[in-house]
Design a protein around this motif. Sequence first.
Motif, PDB file in Angstrom:
ATOM      1  N   LEU A 142      41.357  75.005  33.306  1.00  0.00           N
ATOM      2  CA  LEU A 142      42.576  74.795  34.071  1.00  0.00           C
ATOM      3  C   LEU A 142      42.419  75.372  35.472  1.00  0.00           C
ATOM      4  N   ASN A 143      43.156  74.853  36.416  1.00  0.00           N
ATOM      5  CA  ASN A 143      43.249  75.469  37.721  1.00  0.00           C
ATOM      6  C   ASN A 143      44.182  76.675  37.633  1.00  0.00           C
ATOM      7  N   THR A 144      43.885  77.713  38.399  1.00  0.00           N
ATOM      8  CA  THR A 144      44.690  78.930  38.345  1.00  0.00           C
ATOM      9  C   THR A 144      45.028  79.406  39.752  1.00  0.00           C
ATOM     10  N   VAL A 145      46.234  79.960  39.895  1.00  0.00           N
ATOM     11  CA  VAL A 145      46.721  80.459  41.181  1.00  0.00           C
ATOM     12  C   VAL A 145      47.440  81.777  40.944  1.00  0.00           C
ATOM     13  N   LEU A 146      47.098  82.792  41.733  1.00  0.00           N
ATOM     14  CA  LEU A 146      47.758  84.095  41.697  1.00  0.00           C
ATOM     15  C   LEU A 146      48.258  84.415  43.100  1.00  0.00           C
ATOM     16  N   VAL A 147      49.550  84.702  43.233  1.00  0.00           N
ATOM     17  CA  VAL A 147      50.145  85.000  44.536  1.00  0.00           C
ATOM     18  C   VAL A 147      51.133  86.147  44.368  1.00  0.00           C
ATOM     19  N   GLY A 148      51.081  87.132  45.278  1.00  0.00           N
ATOM     20  CA  GLY A 148      52.105  88.172  45.239  1.00  0.00           C
ATOM     21  C   GLY A 148      51.623  89.572  45.503  1.00  0.00           C
ATOM     22  N   LYS A 149      52.062  90.523  44.689  1.00  0.00           N
ATOM     23  CA  LYS A 149      51.956  91.957  44.946  1.00  0.00           C
ATOM     24  C   LYS A 149      50.566  92.505  44.645  1.00  0.00           C
ATOM     25  N   ARG A 150      50.070  93.302  45.551  1.00  0.00           N
ATOM     26  CA  ARG A 150      48.760  93.933  45.382  1.00  0.00           C
ATOM     27  C   ARG A 150      48.764  94.890  44.189  1.00  0.00           C
ATOM     28  N   GLY A 151      47.688  94.858  43.425  1.00  0.00           N
ATOM     29  CA  GLY A 151      47.559  95.705  42.244  1.00  0.00           C
ATOM     30  C   GLY A 151      47.900  94.941  40.991  1.00  0.00           C
ATOM     31  N   PRO A 152      49.173  94.736  40.703  1.00  0.00           N
ATOM     32  CA  PRO A 152      49.515  93.964  39.507  1.00  0.00           C
ATOM     33  C   PRO A 152      48.963  92.549  39.531  1.00  0.00           C
ATOM     34  N   LEU A 153      48.753  91.995  40.724  1.00  0.00           N
ATOM     35  CA  LEU A 153      48.188  90.650  40.810  1.00  0.00           C
ATOM     36  C   LEU A 153      46.723  90.656  40.375  1.00  0.00           C
ATOM     37  N   ALA A 154      45.949  91.623  40.863  1.00  0.00           N
ATOM     38  CA  ALA A 154      44.536  91.704  40.497  1.00  0.00           C
ATOM     39  C   ALA A 154      44.362  91.973  39.007  1.00  0.00           C
TER      40      ALA A 154
END
Length: 601
Positions: A142-154
């Motif tokens: 699947l394609n994946t996208v992560l956007v937002g807050k540093r730390g919890p995003l990683a």
Amino acid sequence: MRVSALALATSVALTAAVAGPPPSQRNVIIFVADGLRYDSVTPETAPTLAKVRREGVDFANSHSVYPTLTTVNAAVIATGHYPGDNGNYGNRFNVDAPLSCANGSTVAFAEDNCALREVKKLWPKDYLGQTTIIEAARKAGLNTVLVGKRGPLAIQYLSALDSRNDDIGGPVGIFLDEAAGRSPQSPTLSGELISAAEHAAGQDKPAATTVPNLTQQAWQASVVSQVLLPRLKQANKPFAMLFWSRDPDITQHMAADSDGMLTPGINSANGRMAIYNADTSLKIILDALKRLGLDDNTDVLVVADHGFSTIAKSVPAPNGSVSGPELPFGFLARDVAGWLGAKTFDPSRNNAPIDFAKGETPKDGDVLIGATPDAPQALITNNNNDYIYIPAGPNRRQIAKRIFAKLLDAPYVGALFVNDDLMNGGDKKDFAGALPMSQVNLIGSSRLPTATIVVGFRTFVNPACTLGELLCAAEVSDISLHVGQGNHGSFSRADTRNFMAAIGPDFKAGAVITSPVGNMDVAPTAAHLLGIALPGTGKHHGRVIGEALKGGKEPKVLKSTIASDKAPNGVQTVVVMQMVGDTKYFDAGGIPGRMVGIPQQ
């Protein structure tokens, strides 16, 4: 320890029945509104969130995981496993090795991408040892996208920190946190996506964080809606996306419009604006799904990592009023050092001495206690619920007993949990008044260092507030912020009561789910909707929320109250929880009368 259990009379089925598998090409979006309280969502302040709750599924019995901290629950959302299994025990936790990203300290700050890389390198099988939902989706094609807050995003997919961010179908997907273009630890957009983002949002990187966080989140939502979602549609592949909204958390922490006052506290105008800001980000994304014709094939899970309370710095009087002297930042470490007759050192400042008598405080709240920093008797890491680590050695139990005996009399203490190896390794009376850490899933399959004693601080209901118990909750906080600003981390029901809702083709419409659900259920449910496997180790995990899906039935629910033995002075830690199968949902935990959600006995 006493355990009692009572089956809920409203239960109508033996197990959570899950409807047939969803279509193999379904998309899933997980939208995290950081620090959003369930009761703070109203049609006036949050029209989009209220609409999702009204027209989709309203999770009326939702739960954050204790400790109710951001990165703790980020790891739970990512993996579906409690801290004992995933190893993310706090926003700040001991890793037993010096970290170059932490100036040589052994305390990792999990909202720092550099520290996350180091911890994973040190503990590859024990820190986030389970496959995360985004990682599983990417490995499934699947394609994946992560956007937002540093730390919890990683935390959602550490490998995505190496994204080239040049194409929606890149090897580790798209990763855009708030530090993109501002820190070498965060990838920025590249290739054609740079000009596309600049055209859509006016610049090629997010703005700096503000209070409320309007500009940064406007950029993030614009890039998602105008750049990334159109390309996901064009790719014609199923996708998984997680958007982590910094608001209302950052504004509730930092708002100054109630500085020094418990009332209105985080229920202020700035707090409401922050909720509306998160609501707007969600609306932009949902509108884009509809505009692109993706809404009929996309399930959206909306969740908050934790609830929130207003900061108090003094122990309340019996009538709930607060007028005593304020506790300084690092007050627990100061007291522990006094009980041991030892010195204090700041691991965040090259182990510089701390002189509390002169008003000095630790930089980040972490403190080494002992004759010298090289041979400490204890390390305290600051998580609002402070963690006391006592090094292995012949005196470990005696040191723990000395500290614990004093904690029993400390008026700011609201809950006590002790490592199982001490609870089981000697006279049970030594730690009467505390529950074992395993009872709240803080010990599991991870071998990362675990605290010796977890100290939860006192919470109470502000009697001057008229908005209801959970919106009026205050908590004694070991933090550098001020009275009237916001914090979380406690075992209060105000902090465990997060917002959760869902909408989409696989979810029921207009349904109110009263069975317990929580952040640990997000990844298993998302995996089910995507039709992919979610491998992991350990037994402390969530479940598929089958009762929220079309054709699903309400599960059997068990209510339990767990109580420690009483200490000589009568102190007792009590945990109120609910269970569906083997999955535990903790309502609140603490000393009766000292924790919102645990009534005076």
